[in-house]
Design a protein around this motif. Structure first.
Motif, PDB file in Angstrom:
ATOM      1  N   ILE A  20       0.839  -1.206   0.000  1.00 33.02           N
ATOM      2  CA  ILE A  20       0.000   0.000   0.000  1.00 33.02           C
ATOM      3  C   ILE A  20       0.873   1.254   0.000  1.00 33.02           C
ATOM      4  O   ILE A  20       0.593   2.214  -0.722  1.00 33.02           O
ATOM      5  N   ARG A  21       1.945   1.239   0.771  1.00 32.51           N
ATOM      6  CA  ARG A  21       2.856   2.402   0.774  1.00 32.51           C
ATOM      7  C   ARG A  21       3.531   2.576  -0.584  1.00 32.51           C
ATOM      8  O   ARG A  21       3.663   3.703  -1.070  1.00 32.51           O
ATOM      9  N   VAL A  22       3.934   1.467  -1.213  1.00 31.68           N
ATOM     10  CA  VAL A  22       4.566   1.549  -2.533  1.00 31.68           C
ATOM     11  C   VAL A  22       3.584   2.129  -3.549  1.00 31.68           C
ATOM     12  O   VAL A  22       3.938   3.028  -4.316  1.00 31.68           O
ATOM     13  N   GLY A  30       4.443   1.090 -10.071  1.00 32.39           N
ATOM     14  CA  GLY A  30       5.676   0.938  -9.308  1.00 32.39           C
ATOM     15  C   GLY A  30       5.694  -0.280  -8.401  1.00 32.39           C
ATOM     16  O   GLY A  30       6.679  -0.520  -7.701  1.00 32.39           O
ATOM     17  N   LEU A  31       4.613  -1.046  -8.421  1.00 25.68           N
ATOM     18  CA  LEU A  31       4.503  -2.205  -7.537  1.00 25.68           C
ATOM     19  C   LEU A  31       5.203  -3.413  -8.150  1.00 25.68           C
ATOM     20  O   LEU A  31       4.927  -3.798  -9.282  1.00 25.68           O
ATOM     21  N   ALA A  60      -5.175  -8.372  -1.950  1.00 24.70           N
ATOM     22  CA  ALA A  60      -5.064  -8.200  -0.491  1.00 24.70           C
ATOM     23  C   ALA A  60      -5.051  -6.729  -0.110  1.00 24.70           C
ATOM     24  O   ALA A  60      -5.687  -6.326   0.876  1.00 24.70           O
ATOM     25  N   ALA A  61      -4.359  -5.909  -0.880  1.00 29.24           N
ATOM     26  CA  ALA A  61      -4.300  -4.466  -0.584  1.00 29.24           C
ATOM     27  C   ALA A  61      -5.665  -3.820  -0.756  1.00 29.24           C
ATOM     28  O   ALA A  61      -6.089  -3.008   0.082  1.00 29.24           O
ATOM     29  N   LEU A  62      -6.375  -4.176  -1.821  1.00 28.76           N
ATOM     30  CA  LEU A  62      -7.708  -3.613  -2.045  1.00 28.76           C
ATOM     31  C   LEU A  62      -8.677  -4.070  -0.962  1.00 28.76           C
ATOM     32  O   LEU A  62      -9.483  -3.289  -0.462  1.00 28.76           O
ATOM     33  N   GLU A 110      -7.329   4.603  -5.851  1.00 33.11           N
ATOM     34  CA  GLU A 110      -6.465   4.098  -6.922  1.00 33.11           C
ATOM     35  C   GLU A 110      -6.542   2.577  -6.973  1.00 33.11           C
ATOM     36  O   GLU A 110      -6.646   1.983  -8.059  1.00 33.11           O
ATOM     37  N   LEU A 111      -6.505   1.951  -5.821  1.00 31.65           N
ATOM     38  CA  LEU A 111      -6.620   0.490  -5.778  1.00 31.65           C
ATOM     39  C   LEU A 111      -7.998   0.046  -6.269  1.00 31.65           C
ATOM     40  O   LEU A 111      -8.127  -0.917  -7.035  1.00 31.65           O
ATOM     41  N   TYR A 112      -9.030   0.744  -5.844  1.00 37.47           N
ATOM     42  CA  TYR A 112     -10.412   0.440  -6.223  1.00 37.47           C
ATOM     43  C   TYR A 112     -10.581   0.560  -7.737  1.00 37.47           C
ATOM     44  O   TYR A 112     -11.121  -0.321  -8.399  1.00 37.47           O
TER      45      TYR A 112
END
Length: 181
Positions: A20-22, A30-31, A60-62, A110-112
């Protein structure tokens, strides 16, 4: 002699937090397992052990981002508000989420929105809607609940995309119209 494995029950969560920080710093482009491993300060093999693919890590992040908003709504008691105060409670929850940390809200969106291009994320993005729709449907009806969630989503997205301040009174009024308060 082989090095002893270190017991690290929180490593998977640390990897998600690092991802999530990345993404917050470098965007989804950039992931990589390598950037996440460096951010989490874990061996590269740990990231692939816990998350075989980057899509697994994004899921998992989302899922965690979804939970952050759902937790805020639960903690504020918005879904349990009296019928005449439901719109105000939901508008207040959105305002609290947006005000808490705008950069984090942008990251979660952004993840969504990555689900638009990554079909593997679509079921997880839909979980966010269902988590709000289901309890709202019990208080209204399924169609109204869906409309309320779509309006909330749109209002938050407009604030984030236009850099405009969140207008809680406007949100309350529009939600009240949909809810027929």
């Amino acid at each position: 002699m082989a090095a002893a494995r270190r017991y690290d029950p929180d490593r998977g969560q640390r990897i998600i937090d690092a991802a999530i920080r990345v993404v917050g710093r470098s965007g989804i482009a950039g992931l990589s397992h390598r950037t996440v491993a460096a951010e989490a300060d874990v061996p590269l093999g740990s990231t692939t052990y816990h998350f075989a693919t980057l899509d697994d890590l994004l899921v998992a992040a989302l899922r965690q981002a979804n939970e952050n908003f759902a937790r805020l709504v639960r903690e504020r008691g918005a879904l349990g508000a009296p019928p005449a105060r439901l719109a105000a409670a939901l508008a207040g929850a959105m305002g609290a989420w947006l005000a808490a940390d705008r950069a984090h809200a942008e990251l979660e969106y952004e993840l969504y929105l990555a689900a638009v291009r990554k079909p593997v994320l679509r079921p997880v993005a839909a979980e966010w809607s269902r988590a709000l729709e289901e309890p709202l449907a019990a208080r209204t009806d399924p169609a109204t609940a869906r409309a309320v969630v779509a309006l909330m989503d749109g209002l938050c997205l407009q604030v984030l995309l236009t850099d405009s301040p969140y207008d809680e009174e406007y949100a309350r009024e529009m939600l009240g119209r949909v809810l027929r308060e």
